[in-house]
Design a protein around this motif. Sequence first.
Motif, PDB file in Angstrom:
ATOM      1  N   SER A 289       0.793  -1.222   0.037  1.00  9.66           N
ATOM      2  CA  SER A 289      -0.152   0.065   0.038  1.00  9.66           C
ATOM      3  C   SER A 289       0.838   1.134   0.032  1.00  9.66           C
ATOM      4  O   SER A 289       2.170   1.184   0.401  1.00  9.66           O
ATOM      5  CB  SER A 289      -0.868   0.000   1.545  1.00  9.66           C
ATOM      6  N   GLY A 290       0.217   2.498  -0.449  1.00  4.96           N
ATOM      7  CA  GLY A 290       1.046   3.724  -0.589  1.00  4.96           C
ATOM      8  C   GLY A 290       1.376   4.307   0.685  1.00  4.96           C
ATOM      9  O   GLY A 290       2.125   4.964   0.679  1.00  4.96           O
ATOM     10  N   MET A 291       0.917   3.869   1.772  1.00  8.75           N
ATOM     11  CA  MET A 291       1.443   4.521   3.122  1.00  8.75           C
ATOM     12  C   MET A 291       1.935   3.311   3.813  1.00  8.75           C
ATOM     13  O   MET A 291       2.214   3.605   5.118  1.00  8.75           O
ATOM     14  CB  MET A 291       0.007   5.096   3.883  1.00  8.75           C
ATOM     15  N   ALA A 292       2.440   2.227   3.388  1.00  5.62           N
ATOM     16  CA  ALA A 292       2.850   1.233   4.067  1.00  5.62           C
ATOM     17  C   ALA A 292       2.313   0.462   5.038  1.00  5.62           C
ATOM     18  O   ALA A 292       2.899   0.169   6.160  1.00  5.62           O
ATOM     19  CB  ALA A 292       4.516   1.542   4.150  1.00  5.62           C
TER      20      ALA A 292
ATOM     21  N   GLY B 234       0.800   8.422  12.045  1.00  6.70           N
ATOM     22  CA  GLY B 234       0.489   7.086  12.371  1.00  6.70           C
ATOM     23  C   GLY B 234       0.970   5.856  11.632  1.00  6.70           C
ATOM     24  O   GLY B 234       0.817   4.994  11.939  1.00  6.70           O
ATOM     25  N   THR B 235       1.150   6.066  10.156  1.00  2.27           N
ATOM     26  CA  THR B 235       1.519   5.009   9.414  1.00  2.27           C
ATOM     27  C   THR B 235       2.877   4.892   9.367  1.00  2.27           C
ATOM     28  O   THR B 235       3.777   5.475   9.603  1.00  2.27           O
ATOM     29  CB  THR B 235       0.632   5.445   7.925  1.00  2.27           C
ATOM     30  N   ARG B 236       3.416   3.532   8.872  1.00  4.83           N
ATOM     31  CA  ARG B 236       4.751   3.090   8.733  1.00  4.83           C
ATOM     32  C   ARG B 236       5.328   4.247   7.861  1.00  4.83           C
ATOM     33  O   ARG B 236       6.417   4.780   7.859  1.00  4.83           O
ATOM     34  CB  ARG B 236       4.810   2.024   8.113  1.00  4.83           C
ATOM     35  N   GLY B 237       4.588   4.543   6.662  1.00  2.00           N
ATOM     36  CA  GLY B 237       4.971   5.468   5.753  1.00  2.00           C
ATOM     37  C   GLY B 237       5.519   6.842   6.295  1.00  2.00           C
ATOM     38  O   GLY B 237       6.691   7.294   5.998  1.00  2.00           O
ATOM     39  N   PHE B 238       4.656   7.308   7.274  1.00  2.00           N
ATOM     40  CA  PHE B 238       4.870   8.647   7.945  1.00  2.00           C
ATOM     41  C   PHE B 238       6.318   8.468   8.851  1.00  2.00           C
ATOM     42  O   PHE B 238       7.161   9.289   8.675  1.00  2.00           O
ATOM     43  CB  PHE B 238       4.052   8.888   8.841  1.00  2.00           C
ATOM     44  N   THR B 239       6.488   7.402   9.609  1.00  2.00           N
ATOM     45  CA  THR B 239       7.708   6.936  10.289  1.00  2.00           C
ATOM     46  C   THR B 239       8.922   6.945   9.492  1.00  2.00           C
ATOM     47  O   THR B 239      10.011   7.444   9.872  1.00  2.00           O
ATOM     48  CB  THR B 239       7.525   5.614  11.000  1.00  2.00           C
ATOM     49  N   ILE B 240       8.771   6.507   8.165  1.00  2.00           N
ATOM     50  CA  ILE B 240      10.170   6.237   7.496  1.00  2.00           C
ATOM     51  C   ILE B 240      10.349   7.495   6.893  1.00  2.00           C
ATOM     52  O   ILE B 240      11.523   7.851   6.952  1.00  2.00           O
ATOM     53  CB  ILE B 240       9.720   5.234   6.419  1.00  2.00           C
TER      54      ILE B 240
END
Length: 477
Positions: free
Chosen positions: A353-356, A385-391
């Motif tokens: 997915s786009g936000m992992a 809150g998404t993995r994408g945000f963390t990365i």
Amino acid sequence: MAYIQFLGAAGTVTGSKHLINTSSDPSGKDGFQVLVDCGLFQGPKDWREHNWRDTPVPAKEIEAVILTHAHLDHCGWIPRLVKEGFRGAIYATSPTIDLCGIILPDSGHLQEEDANFYNKIKKSKHDPALPLYTLEEAQASLQYFKAAQVGQTVQLSPELSFRFVRAAHILGSCMAEISLTTRGQTRRMLFTGDIGRVRDHAIAPGKVVHSGPTEGEIADLVVMESTYGNRLHPKEDPMPELAALITATAARGGSVVVPAFAIERTQKFIFLLKHLMESGQISRIPVFCDSPMAIKAVEIFLKHDEEYTDETRDMIRKYGSPLAWPGFTFASTAEESKKINAVLVPSVIISSSGMATGGRILHHLAQRLPDPRNQILFIGFQAPGTRGFTIKSKSPEVKIFGDFVPIRAQIAALEQFSDHADPPELLQWLRTFRNRPDITYLVHGEPDASGKMRDVMKKELGWNVEVAQYLEKVEVR
Ligand SMILES: [Zn+2]
């Protein structure tokens, strides 16, 4: 007097659901009721919990749904509406219906997986945890879809009719012009759904479908999205930066991993890569598109070539089907997906997915994040809150499959690929209206974004604009 009630996407960007009731009685009794969009609430938990509440009106009393486009935050609650007794027609364009045919069953499958997961770890408040709807229920809801052509007038009841006009947001996306005639007086309402970028190829690159929403609208009342009300898209052409990122990564022996939404964003990105390679701006390295849904979506894109921009049409004429481009591998089975792990030469891997938050991108990230030669490239919005945000925030590590994976790969983001118009683009479009609407209600925005958009519309256009509130009822005067 007829009224509109905002049942979602008011105070937030998801859960689009706007009820029109034609009743002359304030209680709404005996009115004809139609929903414009029927989306899923996503993101923060407080909003997601609304998915579990019934609509304020019984689903079986809603007579029709007008669906603007196939994103889950606009269509993802349809199977639940049907599960609760809705039996009317769901009007959409035929590309939207085709896309819903893959998106809704996939959403049902994910709901079932989530419920199974919570039952396994026994963390749900509900015992057992249940899916909002199943894959089978999603499939069953598809029988209520009815195709409406762009520009065709559909009579819903003696007093209510609508027609679709293009929104240029994603394949099949439309705005709904709705006419309500009571006591000899006609009121024209425009529900924009999500609004695509303006007609400028340089600042909205790689647009696969029509650019620019339909101009010259006339409306007494407008319900408009405001997702990007407080942000501006970068105006530089992203292609040189994209080429430089890929070239530098390949030179150090790494791979570029691109988390991308399966519908529209992935298609747009593979077209851009093809262009960069064919024009010699990057060297030919293997490209993997690892998303079964994206591949099914490409097939739907190919079927609806009436939606393309001239650039897309030219590219297909020149190079043939994107599914058969040499050097591009479309991995649909799990086996094909796993094989990509063994590819150690420089490559580009696009996956969702786009936000992992889930999907096959996770195993590519788990494998490639620890190596500093690799490049992670974001081409879409990453919600907190998404993995994408963390990365994207360059944290030292991220949790994937229960393990903490160190983030040593290079991280970059290109913000130009959005499919939503920003305030200058929206103003440019609003200035083409042939009248000044009596009132505009802003929906589909975080409170700050909607508030800023309201202020800019009042100042620049002198329009009467309000930010819609959740569950608020407004009269159609
Ligand atoms: Zn959308």
